[in-house]
Design an enzyme around this catalytic site. Structure first.
Site, PDB file in Angstrom:
ATOM      1  N   CYS A   1      13.160  17.673 -18.845  1.00  0.00           N
ATOM      2  CA  CYS A   1      13.854  18.024 -19.496  1.00  0.00           C
ATOM      3  C   CYS A   1      15.099  17.010 -20.448  1.00  0.00           C
ATOM      4  O   CYS A   1      15.238  15.819 -19.584  1.00  0.00           O
ATOM      5  CB  CYS A   1      14.679  18.777 -19.660  1.00  0.00           C
ATOM      6  SG  CYS A   1      15.990  18.481 -21.001  1.00  0.00           S
TER       7      CYS A   1
ATOM      8  N   CYS B   1      10.647  15.851 -26.121  1.00  0.00           N
ATOM      9  CA  CYS B   1      11.699  16.588 -25.498  1.00  0.00           C
ATOM     10  C   CYS B   1      10.405  18.124 -25.366  1.00  0.00           C
ATOM     11  O   CYS B   1       9.140  18.010 -25.597  1.00  0.00           O
ATOM     12  CB  CYS B   1      12.138  17.588 -27.444  1.00  0.00           C
ATOM     13  SG  CYS B   1      12.585  18.895 -26.946  1.00  0.00           S
ATOM     14  N   ASN B   2      10.566  17.758 -24.223  1.00  0.00           N
ATOM     15  CA  ASN B   2       9.294  18.694 -23.022  1.00  0.00           C
ATOM     16  C   ASN B   2       9.658  20.505 -23.735  1.00  0.00           C
ATOM     17  O   ASN B   2       8.137  20.355 -24.322  1.00  0.00           O
ATOM     18  CB  ASN B   2      10.092  18.536 -21.831  1.00  0.00           C
ATOM     19  CG  ASN B   2       9.955  17.221 -21.538  1.00  0.00           C
ATOM     20  OD1 ASN B   2       8.798  17.006 -20.040  1.00  0.00           O
ATOM     21  ND2 ASN B   2      11.135  16.786 -21.250  1.00  0.00           N
ATOM     22  N   THR B   3      10.166  21.063 -23.767  1.00  0.00           N
ATOM     23  CA  THR B   3      10.283  22.375 -24.139  1.00  0.00           C
ATOM     24  C   THR B   3       9.560  21.946 -25.430  1.00  0.00           C
ATOM     25  O   THR B   3       8.883  23.345 -25.424  1.00  0.00           O
ATOM     26  CB  THR B   3      11.317  23.066 -24.475  1.00  0.00           C
ATOM     27  OG1 THR B   3      12.038  22.968 -22.563  1.00  0.00           O
ATOM     28  CG2 THR B   3      11.061  24.477 -24.896  1.00  0.00           C
ATOM     29  N   ALA B   4       9.258  20.836 -26.623  1.00  0.00           N
ATOM     30  CA  ALA B   4       8.816  20.915 -27.755  1.00  0.00           C
ATOM     31  C   ALA B   4       7.092  21.558 -27.788  1.00  0.00           C
ATOM     32  O   ALA B   4       6.322  22.086 -28.203  1.00  0.00           O
ATOM     33  CB  ALA B   4       8.942  20.247 -28.567  1.00  0.00           C
TER      34      ALA B   4
ATOM     35  N   THR C   1      14.463  23.324 -18.619  1.00  0.00           N
ATOM     36  CA  THR C   1      14.763  24.591 -19.512  1.00  0.00           C
ATOM     37  C   THR C   1      14.523  25.559 -18.653  1.00  0.00           C
ATOM     38  O   THR C   1      13.710  25.953 -18.027  1.00  0.00           O
ATOM     39  CB  THR C   1      14.615  24.219 -20.858  1.00  0.00           C
ATOM     40  OG1 THR C   1      13.457  24.538 -21.140  1.00  0.00           O
ATOM     41  CG2 THR C   1      14.857  22.977 -21.370  1.00  0.00           C
TER      42      THR C   1
ATOM     43  N   LYS D   1      23.918  17.968 -24.223  1.00  0.00           N
ATOM     44  CA  LYS D   1      24.249  17.795 -25.390  1.00  0.00           C
ATOM     45  C   LYS D   1      25.581  17.159 -26.174  1.00  0.00           C
ATOM     46  O   LYS D   1      25.661  16.964 -26.857  1.00  0.00           O
ATOM     47  CB  LYS D   1      23.284  19.047 -26.213  1.00  0.00           C
ATOM     48  CG  LYS D   1      21.755  18.831 -25.972  1.00  0.00           C
ATOM     49  CD  LYS D   1      21.685  20.181 -25.890  1.00  0.00           C
ATOM     50  CE  LYS D   1      19.814  20.392 -25.812  1.00  0.00           C
ATOM     51  NZ  LYS D   1      19.294  19.579 -26.024  1.00  0.00           N
TER      52      LYS D   1
ATOM     53  N   ASP E   1      16.100  25.399 -31.547  1.00  0.00           N
ATOM     54  CA  ASP E   1      16.765  25.861 -30.152  1.00  0.00           C
ATOM     55  C   ASP E   1      15.060  26.098 -29.601  1.00  0.00           C
ATOM     56  O   ASP E   1      14.931  27.168 -30.349  1.00  0.00           O
ATOM     57  CB  ASP E   1      18.086  26.393 -30.350  1.00  0.00           C
ATOM     58  CG  ASP E   1      17.480  26.004 -28.266  1.00  0.00           C
ATOM     59  OD1 ASP E   1      16.857  26.372 -27.630  1.00  0.00           O
ATOM     60  OD2 ASP E   1      18.201  25.423 -27.177  1.00  0.00           O
ATOM     61  N   ARG E   2      14.487  25.205 -28.945  1.00  0.00           N
ATOM     62  CA  ARG E   2      13.239  25.822 -28.574  1.00  0.00           C
ATOM     63  C   ARG E   2      13.403  26.668 -27.462  1.00  0.00           C
ATOM     64  O   ARG E   2      12.819  27.709 -27.287  1.00  0.00           O
ATOM     65  CB  ARG E   2      12.621  24.405 -27.596  1.00  0.00           C
ATOM     66  CG  ARG E   2      11.858  23.141 -28.881  1.00  0.00           C
ATOM     67  CD  ARG E   2      13.427  22.716 -30.281  1.00  0.00           C
ATOM     68  NE  ARG E   2      13.833  21.671 -28.947  1.00  0.00           N
ATOM     69  CZ  ARG E   2      14.680  21.733 -29.565  1.00  0.00           C
ATOM     70  NH1 ARG E   2      15.521  22.124 -30.544  1.00  0.00           N
ATOM     71  NH2 ARG E   2      15.973  20.975 -29.019  1.00  0.00           N
ATOM     72  N   THR E   3      14.812  26.688 -26.386  1.00  0.00           N
ATOM     73  CA  THR E   3      14.776  27.428 -25.457  1.00  0.00           C
ATOM     74  C   THR E   3      14.569  29.354 -25.909  1.00  0.00           C
ATOM     75  O   THR E   3      14.305  29.901 -25.554  1.00  0.00           O
ATOM     76  CB  THR E   3      15.541  27.534 -24.099  1.00  0.00           C
ATOM     77  OG1 THR E   3      14.595  26.289 -23.436  1.00  0.00           O
ATOM     78  CG2 THR E   3      15.377  28.421 -23.947  1.00  0.00           C
TER      79      THR E   3
END
Length: 235
Positions: A199, A87-90, A130, A169, A52-54
């Site tokens: 996101c 995936c934005n957070t990636a 996120t 999700k 998980d990126r967050t």
């Protein structure tokens, strides 16, 4: 279009699976095609077990970098010429990944802000994303100071936006939609003129809404199609 003119594209997905499928549909929709053979060739690496990126950003979990790099290497070996990561957070690890490969990795924020200017000029932007994407300044640090941002409050972010993203999700789109609509209205009430769905789960939840908005998933899909074909896009 002659298939020999296409460049092979790569998609590093799985973060999450439904968002990856949504991205692939938007790639198809963004392509001007009258037959199967008119669509772009791409290879998808979709591994939902990427950490998980967050959680990684806040130090609650392991880094996703090695797992994402494995995906990049797989696509690189397959011969792709550009890679999209829906995936934005990636993209907090974008520069690290790009430093490890000669293959171009498209940047979702760059694609998104280009689309904002194309459609709306330089409006005041509300950001639904996120906690990691927002608190890292991933979007706010781009755009060369052209944009003012309206952000969710800490309470909105942690009690509403993050649970809504998790609901997508988990497949509960109704709950996610109701929750995100409330936050969207709050952002507009505080001066946002256009929302950025920052996101890749957010546009899935808000697909039935008609808010002034930019969908980074679609912006990235357009970039991927353009990289493959060099042609103007249909959406």
């Amino acid at each position: 279009m002659n298939v020999s003119s296409f460049r092979l594209m790569g998609v590093l997905g799985g973060m999450g699976p439904l968002a990856t499928v949504d991205f692939l549909r938007k790639v198809v929709d963004a392509t001007s095609a009258a037959s199967d053979q008119d669509h772009i060739p791409f290879i998808v690496y979709s591994v939902p077990q990427i950490p998980d990126r967050t959680a990684a950003f806040f130090g609650w979990g392991p880094s996703p970098f090695s797992a994402m790099l494995k995906g990049v290497r797989t696509l690189e070996t397959a011969g792709v010429e550009s890679i999209a990561i829906p995936c934005n957070t990636a993209h907090l690890w974008h520069s690290q990944l790009q430093a490890q490969t000669p293959v171009e990795i498209l940047h979702i924020v760059k694609a998104t802000l280009e689309q904002v200017e194309l459609q709306y000029g330089q409006p005041r932007l509300g950001l639904l994303a996120t906690a990691a994407t927002i608190e890292s300044g991933l979007y706010q640090s781009h755009g060369q100071g052209k944009f003012d941002w309206v952000l969710p409050t800490e309470q909105e972010l942690h009690e509403h936006v993050m649970p809504a993203i998790q609901a997508v999700k988990a497949g509960d789109l109704s709950l996610a939609s109701d929750t995100l609509k409330r936050v969207a209205h709050h952002l507009f009430s505080r001066g946002a003129e256009v929302l950025v769905y920052g996101c890749t789960e957010v546009p899935i939840a808000l697909q039935a809404e008609s808010f002034p908005s930019i969908d980074p998933t679609l912006a990235l899909a357009k970039q991927l199609v353009f990289r493959s074909t060099g042609c103007e896009l249909v959406v």
